[in-house]
Enzyme design. Structure first.
Site, PDB file in Angstrom:
ATOM      1  N   TYR A 203      -4.595  -3.312   6.469  1.00 46.98           N
ATOM      2  CA  TYR A 203      -3.447  -2.410   6.475  1.00 46.98           C
ATOM      3  C   TYR A 203      -2.693  -2.513   5.151  1.00 46.98           C
ATOM      4  O   TYR A 203      -2.348  -1.499   4.537  1.00 46.98           O
ATOM      5  CB  TYR A 203      -2.527  -2.761   7.635  1.00 46.98           C
ATOM      6  CG  TYR A 203      -1.154  -2.115   7.559  1.00 46.98           C
ATOM      7  CD1 TYR A 203      -0.970  -0.796   7.933  1.00 46.98           C
ATOM      8  CD2 TYR A 203      -0.053  -2.834   7.103  1.00 46.98           C
ATOM      9  CE1 TYR A 203       0.292  -0.198   7.858  1.00 46.98           C
ATOM     10  CE2 TYR A 203       1.209  -2.252   7.025  1.00 46.98           C
ATOM     11  CZ  TYR A 203       1.368  -0.934   7.404  1.00 46.98           C
ATOM     12  OH  TYR A 203       2.612  -0.350   7.311  1.00 46.98           O
TER      13      TYR A 203
ATOM     14  N   SER B 102       4.670   0.773   2.555  1.00 44.84           N
ATOM     15  CA  SER B 102       5.150  -0.304   3.408  1.00 44.84           C
ATOM     16  C   SER B 102       5.504  -1.513   2.554  1.00 44.84           C
ATOM     17  O   SER B 102       4.963  -1.691   1.450  1.00 44.84           O
ATOM     18  CB  SER B 102       4.055  -0.701   4.407  1.00 44.84           C
ATOM     19  OG  SER B 102       4.384  -1.886   5.101  1.00 44.84           O
TER      20      SER B 102
END
Length: 265
Positions: free
Chosen positions: A155, A142
């Site tokens: 995350y 990501s």
């Protein structure tokens, strides 16, 4: 590696980018073993595949279940004969909260899915990939794996760990038939918040984030795989912030903090 005629395993294939990847692979002439936690998502993917569903197999499992993951390669081989590639796309986000407000169960769940689940898949399938004349391993990290997003610190840490794991695998697998690609998506139109059990905050006008459609992202990603790209940045935001972060990590962090601070309001 040309994808036509290859057997590819895709995780998170029941929605979003994983579903788009599965459909695009089928369109390009690949056979696909679609993996997802939710059976209804897999069935929706098969329905969208239409006539090409004959080249698709569905595998419902939780990638954090190591024993189940270790049994998956032989299930795929029994159906398709071989495995030429693995795309680790499955992942979840955390609740939009500061670290001190997250309980340990939530923290551990994010790390289990995003890091350990992917690690289990890699360990399970790598022996098969190494035995092929050519093969490809793709890990979807990501933009949050190199740039901190407010309210997504854990995350981001899980995706940063996956980023370095992928880069390490690229180095270790030089001289083997296996090519490795790291994918760093920015904002994309998916149901990741819903499937993570997280309430997504409202995105106001201050953010002005370009949203990438999964179908377009899938084409970009698979084009990169076919040219053996080392890393693929998906979306204008990911590309621009990657450049800014290279120039000044502090500057980039300040920019994203100001643009996204509403996520914690």
């Amino acid at each position: 590696m040309r994808l036509a005629g290859k057997v590819m395993v895709v995780t998170g294939a029941g929605s979003g980018l994983g579903q788009a990847l599965t459909l695009e692979l089928l369109y390009r002439g690949a056979r696909v073993a679609a993996v997802d936690l939710r059976r209804e998502g897999l069935e929706a993917t098969r329905e969208q595949a239409g006539a090409k569903a004959a080249s698709l197999s569905l595998h419902q499992l939780d990638i954090t279940d190591r024993e189940r993951v270790e049994a998956l390669p032989q299930e795929v081989v029994a159906i398709h004969g071989d495995v030429d590639g693995l795309i680790n796309n499955a992942g979840i986000i955390q609740p939009f909260k500061r670290l001190q407000d997250l309980d340990y169960a939530t923290i551990e769940r994010v790390m289990r899915v995003n890091f350990y689940g992917t690690l289990y898949m890699i360990k399970a399938f790598l022996p098969l990939l190494l035995a092929r004349p050519e093969a490809h391993l793709v890990n979807v990290s990501s933009m949050g794996g190199f740039l901190p997003v407010p309210g997504q610190t854990v995350y981001g840490a899980s995706k940063a760990a996956l980023k370095l794991l992928t880069e390490g695998l690229w180095a270790e697998l030089q001289g083997t038939p296996v090519r490795v690609t790291l994918v760093l998506p920015g904002a994309m139109r998916t149901a990741i918040a819903e499937h993570s059990g997280v309430e997504a905050p409202r995105v106001g006008g201050e953010a002005r984030i370009p949203i990438l459609e999964p179908a377009k992202a899938a084409k970009m990603l698979l084009d990169g795989v076919e040219r053996n790209a080392f890393r693929i940045l998906l979306g204008q935001d990911a590309r621009s912030m990657d450049v800014l972060y290279r120039i000044s990590p502090l500057w980039a962090t300040r920019v994203i903090q100001k643009r996204m601070r509403h996520l914690l309001s």
